[in-house]
Design a protein around this motif. Sequence first.
Motif, mmCIF file in Angstrom:
data_model
loop_
_atom_site.group_PDB
_atom_site.id
_atom_site.type_symbol
_atom_site.label_atom_id
_atom_site.label_comp_id
_atom_site.label_asym_id
_atom_site.label_seq_id
_atom_site.Cartn_x
_atom_site.Cartn_y
_atom_site.Cartn_z
ATOM 1 N N LYS A 126 0.809 -1.339 -0.047
ATOM 2 C CA LYS A 126 0.124 -0.094 -0.072
ATOM 3 C C LYS A 126 1.007 1.263 0.050
ATOM 4 O O LYS A 126 0.519 2.177 -0.482
ATOM 5 C CB LYS A 126 -1.064 0.091 1.309
ATOM 6 N N VAL A 127 2.047 1.281 0.665
ATOM 7 C CA VAL A 127 2.893 2.276 0.505
ATOM 8 C C VAL A 127 3.307 2.689 -0.608
ATOM 9 O O VAL A 127 3.368 3.687 -1.320
ATOM 10 C CB VAL A 127 4.184 2.306 1.773
ATOM 11 N N CYS A 128 3.718 1.562 -1.409
ATOM 12 C CA CYS A 128 4.158 1.708 -2.888
ATOM 13 C C CYS A 128 3.108 2.206 -3.607
ATOM 14 O O CYS A 128 3.538 2.986 -4.441
ATOM 15 C CB CYS A 128 4.897 0.536 -3.380
ATOM 16 N N ASN A 129 1.831 1.663 -3.489
ATOM 17 C CA ASN A 129 0.822 2.023 -4.278
ATOM 18 C C ASN A 129 0.496 3.660 -3.961
ATOM 19 O O ASN A 129 0.190 4.347 -5.048
ATOM 20 C CB ASN A 129 -0.603 1.411 -3.846
ATOM 21 N N VAL A 130 0.621 4.079 -2.777
ATOM 22 C CA VAL A 130 0.284 5.574 -2.368
ATOM 23 C C VAL A 130 1.337 6.364 -3.056
ATOM 24 O O VAL A 130 1.234 7.441 -3.579
ATOM 25 C CB VAL A 130 0.232 5.668 -1.180
ATOM 26 N N VAL A 131 2.763 6.037 -2.866
ATOM 27 C CA VAL A 131 3.723 6.905 -3.635
ATOM 28 C C VAL A 131 3.689 6.826 -4.711
ATOM 29 O O VAL A 131 3.793 8.191 -5.493
ATOM 30 C CB VAL A 131 5.029 6.318 -2.978
ATOM 31 N N HIS A 132 3.138 5.869 -5.776
ATOM 32 C CA HIS A 132 3.409 5.517 -7.061
ATOM 33 C C HIS A 132 2.322 6.738 -7.584
ATOM 34 O O HIS A 132 2.306 7.275 -8.565
ATOM 35 C CB HIS A 132 3.298 4.289 -7.641
ATOM 36 N N ALA A 133 1.125 6.691 -6.845
ATOM 37 C CA ALA A 133 -0.257 7.300 -7.287
ATOM 38 C C ALA A 133 0.213 8.836 -7.069
ATOM 39 O O ALA A 133 -0.153 9.724 -8.176
ATOM 40 C CB ALA A 133 -1.238 6.905 -6.447
ATOM 41 N N TRP A 134 0.791 9.024 -6.093
ATOM 42 C CA TRP A 134 1.154 10.667 -5.985
ATOM 43 C C TRP A 134 2.191 11.174 -6.706
ATOM 44 O O TRP A 134 2.153 12.317 -7.455
ATOM 45 C CB TRP A 134 1.578 10.597 -4.393
ATOM 46 N N LEU A 135 3.295 10.190 -7.293
ATOM 47 C CA LEU A 135 4.268 10.605 -8.242
ATOM 48 C C LEU A 135 3.416 10.772 -9.642
ATOM 49 O O LEU A 135 4.075 11.522 -10.433
ATOM 50 C CB LEU A 135 5.346 9.634 -8.178
ATOM 51 N N THR A 136 2.451 9.879 -9.973
ATOM 52 C CA THR A 136 1.967 10.030 -11.332
ATOM 53 C C THR A 136 0.509 10.709 -11.664
ATOM 54 O O THR A 136 0.199 10.854 -12.290
ATOM 55 C CB THR A 136 1.832 8.583 -11.826
ATOM 56 N N ALA A 137 0.207 11.405 -10.279
ATOM 57 C CA ALA A 137 -1.009 12.042 -10.465
ATOM 58 C C ALA A 137 -0.796 13.108 -11.410
ATOM 59 O O ALA A 137 0.116 13.890 -11.268
ATOM 60 C CB ALA A 137 -1.313 12.570 -8.869
ATOM 61 N N GLY A 138 -1.806 13.347 -12.153
ATOM 62 C CA GLY A 138 -1.814 14.251 -13.149
ATOM 63 C C GLY A 138 -1.066 14.129 -14.535
ATOM 64 O O GLY A 138 -1.025 14.798 -15.511
ATOM 65 N N ALA A 139 -0.351 12.980 -14.425
ATOM 66 C CA ALA A 139 0.488 12.646 -15.629
ATOM 67 C C ALA A 139 -0.419 12.041 -16.680
ATOM 68 O O ALA A 139 -1.537 11.238 -16.392
ATOM 69 C CB ALA A 139 1.339 11.726 -15.283
ATOM 70 N N ASP A 140 -0.074 12.474 -18.198
ATOM 71 C CA ASP A 140 -1.109 11.748 -18.963
ATOM 72 C C ASP A 140 -0.564 10.220 -19.139
ATOM 73 O O ASP A 140 0.436 10.087 -18.561
ATOM 74 C CB ASP A 140 -1.157 12.525 -20.310
ATOM 75 N N GLU A 141 -1.141 9.666 -20.032
ATOM 76 C CA GLU A 141 -0.647 8.068 -20.335
ATOM 77 C C GLU A 141 0.640 8.015 -20.807
ATOM 78 O O GLU A 141 1.383 7.101 -20.378
ATOM 79 C CB GLU A 141 -1.568 7.275 -21.215
ATOM 80 N N GLN A 142 1.067 8.719 -21.715
ATOM 81 C CA GLN A 142 2.490 8.749 -22.086
ATOM 82 C C GLN A 142 3.533 9.093 -21.026
ATOM 83 O O GLN A 142 4.591 8.531 -20.958
ATOM 84 C CB GLN A 142 2.485 9.660 -23.146
ATOM 85 N N GLY A 143 3.123 10.221 -20.153
ATOM 86 C CA GLY A 143 4.000 10.603 -19.196
ATOM 87 C C GLY A 143 4.334 9.468 -17.834
ATOM 88 O O GLY A 143 5.055 9.176 -17.584
ATOM 89 N N ARG A 144 2.934 8.918 -17.908
ATOM 90 C CA ARG A 144 3.078 7.682 -16.656
ATOM 91 C C ARG A 144 3.864 6.412 -17.258
ATOM 92 O O ARG A 144 4.790 6.031 -16.504
ATOM 93 C CB ARG A 144 1.727 7.363 -16.581
ATOM 94 N N GLU A 145 3.642 6.233 -18.593
ATOM 95 C CA GLU A 145 4.407 5.225 -19.317
ATOM 96 C C GLU A 145 5.928 5.360 -19.010
ATOM 97 O O GLU A 145 6.636 4.522 -18.799
ATOM 98 C CB GLU A 145 3.674 4.896 -20.735
ATOM 99 N N ARG A 146 6.466 6.590 -19.424
ATOM 100 C CA ARG A 146 7.670 6.945 -19.327
ATOM 101 C C ARG A 146 8.366 6.811 -18.019
ATOM 102 O O ARG A 146 9.299 6.430 -17.808
ATOM 103 C CB ARG A 146 7.871 8.562 -19.758
ATOM 104 N N PHE A 147 7.481 7.316 -16.761
ATOM 105 C CA PHE A 147 7.757 7.232 -15.637
ATOM 106 C C PHE A 147 8.002 5.869 -15.163
ATOM 107 O O PHE A 147 8.952 5.645 -14.573
ATOM 108 C CB PHE A 147 6.836 7.918 -14.484
ATOM 109 N N ASP A 148 7.026 5.076 -15.204
ATOM 110 C CA ASP A 148 7.049 3.523 -15.248
ATOM 111 C C ASP A 148 8.372 2.819 -15.642
ATOM 112 O O ASP A 148 8.929 1.932 -15.135
ATOM 113 C CB ASP A 148 5.647 2.892 -15.554
ATOM 114 N N ALA A 149 8.546 3.263 -16.828
ATOM 115 C CA ALA A 149 9.802 2.704 -17.523
ATOM 116 C C ALA A 149 11.093 2.902 -16.808
ATOM 117 O O ALA A 149 11.970 1.859 -16.656
ATOM 118 C CB ALA A 149 10.004 3.178 -19.208
#
Length: 194
Positions: A126-149
Motif C-alpha cells: 500500500k505504501v508503494c501504491n500511495v507513493v506511485h499514485a502521488w508521483l503519477t497524479a496528473g500525468a497523461d498516459e504517455q508521461g506515466r508510461e515514461r515514468f514507469d519505464a
Amino acid sequence: MEAWRAALGGPPKSFELDNEVYELTGPWSCLLEHLPTAGWHTGVLYALLDVEDADALDDRLEDDEDPLMLWDVQRVAERVVEQATGRRWWVAQRLYGTLAVEWADLDGLLALRGVDLQGLLDRPAKVCNVVHAWLTAGADEQGRERFDAQLETPPPGVDLDVSPLWTPEEEGDAFMAALSTSGGRIGGSRVGSA
C-alpha cells in the motif's frame, strides 16, 4: 508479479533458507529506514527477524564452514521485499527513497484527506501504491508510461536471470492468501461460483 496480490495478502510472515523457517516478526516500517540505503539487505532482514533468528543468521554468515554466503542473504532480502511490496526490489527501493525524502509533503497531503501515512507503513504494498499514485497524479498516459519505464529499469549490475520473479509456488501462495483475506471474492464475484 501483481501489486494487488501483495496489497491484499499483506507482507510475508516468514521465509525459508536451507530448509529452516525464519519468522518475520519485526515492523515493516523498517523499510522506510533501511530500503533507501546502500547495503540495505541485512538491515532489512535483521530488523524484521526476532533477535534469536537474526543472531543465528549472523552466526551462519561468520562460520567459515557454513556454505551460506552474504550473496544468499541478499537474494532472500530481495525476495522478501518483492513479496511484501508486489514489485521488484529496486522499484520498491526507489519508491521508499522518494517517500523518505518527501515524507513531510506526502504525509501532510494525506493528513488533509484523513489518511495516516504512518499507519500504512506495516503494509508495504500500500505504501508503494500511495507513493506511485502521488508521483503519477496528473500525468497523461504517455508521461506515466515514461515514468514507469524509468522506475522499473533495473539498476546496473542486476542480472534478471539471477533475480527471477516469484516462482509458480510463491504466486500460488500469494493468490491463496489474497483469497483468504477477500472472503474468496475477486472483482465482486466469488471465485469458483457461476
